[in-house]
Scaffold this active site. Structure first.
Site, mmCIF file in Angstrom:
data_model
loop_
_atom_site.group_PDB
_atom_site.id
_atom_site.type_symbol
_atom_site.label_atom_id
_atom_site.label_comp_id
_atom_site.label_asym_id
_atom_site.label_seq_id
_atom_site.Cartn_x
_atom_site.Cartn_y
_atom_site.Cartn_z
ATOM 1 N N ASN A 189 0.679 -1.494 0.503
ATOM 2 C CA ASN A 189 0.093 -0.056 -0.377
ATOM 3 C C ASN A 189 0.330 1.422 0.429
ATOM 4 O O ASN A 189 1.502 1.680 0.750
ATOM 5 C CB ASN A 189 -1.051 -0.194 1.433
ATOM 6 N N TRP A 190 1.144 2.043 -0.964
ATOM 7 C CA TRP A 190 1.351 3.097 -1.377
ATOM 8 C C TRP A 190 1.318 4.402 -0.452
ATOM 9 O O TRP A 190 1.862 5.182 -0.464
ATOM 10 C CB TRP A 190 1.887 3.141 -2.361
ATOM 11 N N LYS A 191 -0.109 4.698 -0.266
ATOM 12 C CA LYS A 191 -0.208 5.594 0.526
ATOM 13 C C LYS A 191 -0.223 6.828 -0.628
ATOM 14 O O LYS A 191 -0.269 6.488 -2.123
ATOM 15 C CB LYS A 191 -0.205 5.702 1.753
ATOM 16 N N HIS A 238 -9.558 1.246 4.401
ATOM 17 C CA HIS A 238 -8.401 1.265 5.248
ATOM 18 C C HIS A 238 -8.007 2.390 6.743
ATOM 19 O O HIS A 238 -9.157 3.252 6.482
ATOM 20 C CB HIS A 238 -7.673 2.292 4.319
ATOM 21 N N GLU A 290 -6.696 5.028 7.659
ATOM 22 C CA GLU A 290 -6.312 6.246 7.635
ATOM 23 C C GLU A 290 -7.454 7.034 6.744
ATOM 24 O O GLU A 290 -8.354 8.376 7.056
ATOM 25 C CB GLU A 290 -5.297 6.614 6.186
ATOM 26 N N GLU A 341 -5.315 -5.275 10.573
ATOM 27 C CA GLU A 341 -4.988 -4.355 10.506
ATOM 28 C C GLU A 341 -4.623 -3.715 11.983
ATOM 29 O O GLU A 341 -5.470 -2.285 11.970
ATOM 30 C CB GLU A 341 -4.631 -3.279 9.772
ATOM 31 N N GLY A 353 2.561 -1.488 4.302
ATOM 32 C CA GLY A 353 2.920 0.569 4.231
ATOM 33 C C GLY A 353 4.039 0.589 3.986
ATOM 34 O O GLY A 353 5.188 0.725 2.722
ATOM 35 N N GLY A 354 4.755 0.852 5.022
ATOM 36 C CA GLY A 354 6.079 2.045 4.677
ATOM 37 C C GLY A 354 7.275 0.768 3.640
ATOM 38 O O GLY A 354 7.866 1.577 3.012
HETATM 39 P P1 PGA Z 1 3.260 0.023 7.945
HETATM 40 O O1 PGA Z 1 1.019 0.407 7.444
HETATM 41 O O2 PGA Z 1 2.745 -0.770 7.002
HETATM 42 O O3 PGA Z 1 3.250 1.775 7.287
HETATM 43 O O4 PGA Z 1 1.971 0.310 9.325
HETATM 44 C C1 PGA Z 1 0.388 -0.293 6.689
HETATM 45 C C2 PGA Z 1 -0.728 -0.514 6.097
HETATM 46 O O5 PGA Z 1 -1.682 1.314 6.260
HETATM 47 O O6 PGA Z 1 -1.533 -1.026 5.546
#
Ligand code: PGA
Length: 263
Positions: free
Chosen positions: A9-11, A96, A98, A168, A236-237
């Site tokens: 997930n590149w956000k 998600h 966020e 998550e 994510g990161g």
């Molecule tokens: P993270 O993010 O690996 O940076 O904790 C995971 C995600 O938001 O799906």
């Protein structure tokens, strides 16, 4: 037999040219790998077409990070499922934390988006997970079951041709705090139990891939993937740099090797 899935997930990171650079580095690094898991890259909308073109014929899939549930209409700023499938996008992350936290996503809107994605044959990766306050109040199981049940509301077993759930825990996302693998596995089993209670089909609940997400990195992924009910990772990161993401794909290859039946 459930597939092993490593999703990035590149956000809201990566311009089109940065996306090209990252994908090319990943492709070069995995060119010689065998037993690849299902790798799903989820760039921002603006890089989707570029990434689809780069990974075509390389066995890698592409996902979006959100959709609007209408097919088309006067909804300024939104993107629909048919617009994505037209580009060759096959997956979509829904709900998600966020989006729940910053963009007013609710269990009800996740359900509408889930139905829209299934209608258009986009595979939903539905995110569920508790906040730190909910965990401390002992509400983890109630919150996660409610999120799963609400997402699947009014969806029949036959409509659900494909579905992925990502557990998550919100407190583990982007924080470096990782949920203990055994505890993540327990919640994954709770999710299967919830699906079983909804559909009364054990086989069906057993077939749904469940990913763990939240500060996944090379140092911890193997123990996470070693759990019986965790079929992959939503990252994510660590999906933003090839040198961090490729070891996660390699960990997925190992799990594929272990799960492929020996002939
Ligand atoms: P993270 O993010 O690996 O940076 O904790 C995971 C995600 O938001 O799906």
């Amino acid at each position: 037999m459930r597939p092993v899935i490593i999703a990035g997930n590149w956000k809201m990171y990566k311009t089109k040219s940065e996306a090209e650079e990252l994908v090319n580095s990943i492709l070069a690094a995995i060119a010689e790998l065998g037993n690849l898991p299902c790798v799903v890259l989820c760039p921002p909308f603006t890089a989707l077409e570029t990434v689809v073109q780069l990974v075509q014929a390389r066995g890698i899939e592409v996902g979006a990070q959100n959709i609007d549930y209408h097919d088309a209409g006067a909804y300024t700023g939104e993107i629909s499922a048919p617009m994505l499938t037209h580009l060759g996008v096959k997956y979509v992350i829904l709900g998600h934390s966020e989006r729940r936290q910053y963009f007013g996503e609710t269990n009800a809107s996740v359900n509408l988006k889930l139905k829209a994605s299934l209608k258009h044959h986009l595979v939903p990766i539905v995110c569920v997970g508790e906040t730190v306050d909910e965990r401390e109040a002992g509400l983890t199981d109630a919150v996660v079951s409610r999120q799963v049940a609400a997402a699947l509301s009014d969806v029949s077993a036959t409509e659900l041709s494909s579905l992925i759930i990502a557990y998550e825990p919100v407190w583990a996302i982007g924080t470096g705090a990782v949920c203990e693998p055994v505890e993540a596995n327990r919640v994954a089993q709770l999710i299967r139990g919830t699906i079983n209670n909804l559909y009364h089909k054990k086989d069906f609940a057993e077939a749904v891939p469940i990913l763990y997400g939240g500060s996944v990195k090379a140092a911890t992924i193997e123990e996470q993937l070693a759990q019986s009910d965790i079929d992959g990772a939503l990252v994510g990161g660590a999906s933003l740099k090839a040198e961090e993401f490729v070891p996660l794909i390699q960990a997925g290859c190992k799990k594929v090797c272990l799960t492929v039946p020996k002939t």
